[in-house]
Design a protein around this motif. Structure first.
Motif, mmCIF file in Angstrom:
data_model
loop_
_atom_site.group_PDB
_atom_site.id
_atom_site.type_symbol
_atom_site.label_atom_id
_atom_site.label_comp_id
_atom_site.label_asym_id
_atom_site.label_seq_id
_atom_site.Cartn_x
_atom_site.Cartn_y
_atom_site.Cartn_z
ATOM 1 N N LYS A 1 20.845 36.187 3.581
ATOM 2 C CA LYS A 1 19.586 36.581 2.953
ATOM 3 C C LYS A 1 18.840 35.359 2.422
ATOM 4 O O LYS A 1 17.620 35.246 2.563
ATOM 5 N N GLN B 1 23.704 37.838 11.597
ATOM 6 C CA GLN B 1 24.379 38.626 10.555
ATOM 7 C C GLN B 1 23.707 39.976 10.378
ATOM 8 O O GLN B 1 24.363 40.990 10.141
ATOM 9 N N TYR B 2 22.361 39.986 10.518
ATOM 10 C CA TYR B 2 21.611 41.191 10.176
ATOM 11 C C TYR B 2 21.286 42.109 11.343
ATOM 12 O O TYR B 2 21.149 43.307 11.164
ATOM 13 N N GLY C 1 26.906 37.432 3.930
ATOM 14 C CA GLY C 1 25.704 38.258 3.898
ATOM 15 C C GLY C 1 24.688 37.787 2.861
ATOM 16 O O GLY C 1 23.495 37.713 3.135
#
Length: 306
Positions: free
Chosen positions: A261, A280-281, A257
């Motif tokens: 980012k 992932q998001y 994570g």
């Protein structure tokens, strides 16, 4: 920032080419050893080509720092010089102080005599040109003529050219074929491979003072490689941002994570890596949400209860 959080003395992924952080990967070691060997055998031209961000300048700094006292090195970081500026720079580096208004032929003669003096003292002169693809054609030709200065046994001036792949295109020009023929060694600086990436990250962290296992998880390393393509500069940028993200969440471990980012915050990251980071998001949470709604709603739609 995150230095205290991860037990660091300094920033581990700075873009400044610090030789303390020179990572001795197989590819970089091979190129470095070729450079040192060629210089010790007084070869003429040596060419190193690498894509943007592969560590050419750091390799150059490492080379200059490793040369012994028998070498006199002259480093040109910005080669956009006229032929006269090139000769003036070389003259200054080897201790020639021309009088104002000295004719070009006289300056060249002074350089030659000084190089002979240094050769008699068993000193070797190395001119290292970084970003050589930016050197004007006339200056490249002047550089070639300078390497004509030699004794019966060896060259009085050795030249290392470091540049982007465009340098090869320039040297393939017909009017520069004489210089190309004088390149004794030609090497290509490669990116860091997937297998070596965790070792690279661990080395940079340890060099900055980190103790213990690397904080980068296997998932973070995998995403970082896909997003950087193994280019050291991109690796450093995103590794730095991922440490920031982990620190902001109070985590000692850089997981998938935090790396996602960092990838999404880096416009230069590769498309494949950005897609994985986006997943992932929003993709995984979206699929999880759709599945939950479906499971909750199907019985109601069918008029049955579970």
């Amino acid at each position: 920032m995150y230095q205290h959080h991860f037990g660091l003395r300094e920033m581990p992924f700075s873009l400044t080419p610090d030789t303390q952080f020179f990572f001795d990967s197989a590819g970089h070691r091979e190129v470095f050893n070729t450079l040192v060997l060629a210089l010790r055998h007084s070869e003429g031209f040596i060419k190193i080509v690498g894509e943007v961000g592969t560590g050419k300048t750091l390799l150059c700094r490492k080379l200059l720092a490793s040369l012994g006292p028998e070498f006199i090195s002259a480093y040109i970081p910005n080669p956009y010089l006229t032929p006269e500026e090139l000769k003036g720079f070389l003259a200054q580096e080897i201790g020639v102080v021309p009088e104002p208004g000295t004719p070009a032929y006289q300056l060249l003669n002074d350089i030659y005599r000084r190089l002979l003096e240094l050769a008699e003292q068993k000193r070797r002169v190395v001119l290292v040109v970084d970003e050589a693809q930016a050197m004007p054609r006339e200056t490249i030709e002047a550089l070639r003529l300078l390497t004509n200065l030699e004794t019966e046994k060896s060259k009085l001036l050795q030249v290392v050219l470091l540049g982007q792949p465009e340098l090869d295109d320039i040297l393939n020009r017909a009017d520069l074929r004489q210089l190309k023929q004088r390149i004794v060694f030609s090497e290509t600086l490669r990116s860091i491979d997937r297998k070596t990436l965790p070792d690279y990250l661990a080395f940079r962290m340890q060099s900055a003072g980190h103790r213990g296992a690397s904080p980068f998880s296997a998932g973070a390393c995998g995403l970082l490689y896909r997003a950087s393509g193994g280019v050291p500069r991109l690796i450093n940028i995103m590794a730095h941002k991922s440490l920031l993200a982990a620190y902001g969440q109070g985590q000692k471990r850089v997981g998938h994570g935090s790396m996602a980012k960092a990838v999404l915050d880096t416009p230069e990251s590769r498309v494949t890596g950005r897609w994985l980071a986006h997943r992932q998001y929003w993709l995984w949470p979206l699929l999880a949400g759709v599945s939950a709604l479906a499971l909750a709603g199907v019985p109601h739609w069918l008029g049955v209860s579970l």
